[in-house]
Structure formats: structure tokens, C-alpha cells
Write an enzyme that holds these catalytic residues in place. Sequence first.
Site, PDB file in Angstrom:
ATOM      1  N   ASP A 122       0.806  -1.066   0.090  1.00 12.50           N
ATOM      2  CA  ASP A 122       0.075  -0.015   0.100  1.00 12.50           C
ATOM      3  C   ASP A 122       0.891   1.141  -0.124  1.00 12.50           C
ATOM      4  OD1 ASP A 122      -3.179   0.247   0.579  1.00 12.50           O
ATOM      5  OD2 ASP A 122      -2.095   2.137   1.145  1.00 12.50           O
ATOM      6  N   ALA A 182      -5.621  -4.598  -6.166  1.00 13.59           N
ATOM      7  CA  ALA A 182      -6.503  -3.429  -5.836  1.00 13.59           C
ATOM      8  C   ALA A 182      -6.406  -2.202  -5.511  1.00 13.59           C
ATOM      9  CB  ALA A 182      -7.302  -4.372  -4.439  1.00 13.59           C
ATOM     10  N   LYS A 204     -18.556  -0.012 -12.919  1.00 13.76           N
ATOM     11  CA  LYS A 204     -18.766   1.486 -13.428  1.00 13.76           C
ATOM     12  C   LYS A 204     -17.697   1.298 -14.571  1.00 13.76           C
ATOM     13  CE  LYS A 204     -19.854   3.839  -9.290  1.00 13.76           C
ATOM     14  NZ  LYS A 204     -19.794   2.753  -8.515  1.00 13.76           N
ATOM     15  N   LYS A 219     -10.724   2.649 -15.292  1.00 17.70           N
ATOM     16  CA  LYS A 219     -10.971   0.941 -14.952  1.00 17.70           C
ATOM     17  C   LYS A 219     -11.077   0.172 -16.168  1.00 17.70           C
ATOM     18  CE  LYS A 219     -10.439  -0.479 -11.332  1.00 17.70           C
ATOM     19  NZ  LYS A 219      -9.034  -1.037 -10.787  1.00 17.70           N
ATOM     20  N   VAL A 243     -18.798  -0.366  -6.667  1.00  9.69           N
ATOM     21  CA  VAL A 243     -17.358  -0.023  -6.414  1.00  9.69           C
ATOM     22  C   VAL A 243     -17.364   1.515  -7.151  1.00  9.69           C
ATOM     23  CG1 VAL A 243     -15.138  -0.448  -6.342  1.00  9.69           C
ATOM     24  CG2 VAL A 243     -16.615  -2.351  -6.023  1.00  9.69           C
TER      25      VAL A 243
END
Length: 185
Positions: free
Chosen positions: A46, A96, A142, A154, A185
Site C-alpha cells: 500500500d 486492488a 462502472k 478502470k 465499487v
Amino acid sequence: IDLDMKRIGDYLMDKVILVSGAGGSIGSELCRQVVSFNPKNLVLLDKTENNLFHVEMEFRHRFPKTSILPVLGDVHNRGFLERLFAAVKPQVVFHAAAFKHVPIVELNPWEGVFNNIIGTKNMVEASHQSGVERFVMISTDKAVRPVSVMGATKRVAEMITSCYAAHQSNSMKGVKFVSVRFGNV
């Protein structure tokens, strides 16, 4: 959805699993699910120190027998990713790390492009070069006929992953590149 837990376990058990965006809501939940399959090592990647700290503390408390490696780093940094993949040798990657909040990405479109598209490209290329067994890119509903910058970024990330999936199937190396769309999401 009916999940074949045996098949999932077969490709996660005793493997080195890397989760990008491990401190986020989706990444951290993926990590919680992965732990139940007894990975050899779980690499928590992260770029936000606070999120990484909290997910590391949770895992050290809740799953003390699981080998975890918290890594502070950014998917934008290709050289960093190459060094990380060479050092930890992940076998399965769950990507992710992404900007997912539509209003924020609409106000900061280039950051969305840079993070969601370039970051995915870097992760896919690092995975390809290091020969991971499986790469799973977490996408969003989306991305279907996108009407927002976030959805469009995305969708492009899915297309990048698909290109590598097609390339891999043609070269017969056995690496699997897939995108999975999560709803809401």
C-alpha cells in the site's frame, strides 16, 4: 455466486500472495479472505502508511500464525515494483490499488489516469516479467459503458489486463491474467 473453494484453495495455499492496495477497503478484505487459505506469505502493498499500519496491526493480532510482509510503496514506481517482485517472488497477485471514488476522480482526472491506468500497467508488466502464476485485477461495474473518468480508467485497466491474458494464452506460458468486476465499487 457459487465459489469453488477447493480450486481457489489450490492456487492460494502455501503460495506467496501479493495484494496491492492492501490497506484499502477492498484490498484489506481480500487479504482477510486469502488468509483462510493458508498462504505461505501474504505481502501487503500500500502507498498509504496509515492504512498499511492498521491492516498490519489487525493481521498480526487476528492472524498471528500467518506470515505477512507489509510493504510501503507505490504502483506508479516501476523500478520499485521490479525490485519488490524480484525479492518476494509472488506467485499470485491481487491488484486492488486504485482510486475508486467517482467525485474525487472527476475533480482530479489525471491522478485517476495515472493511478488506475499507469499503476495497473506497471503491476501487469511486473507480474508478467516475474512469471507470476495468476494476476487478478479488481475492477468495477462502472467500467461497463463508463460515464465517469473513474469508470473509463478502470475500463482501460481491464483492457490492459486482457491484452496480457491474450498474449499469455498465445505464448502458452500458463500465467493467468484476469479482471473481476465488483458491483457498487
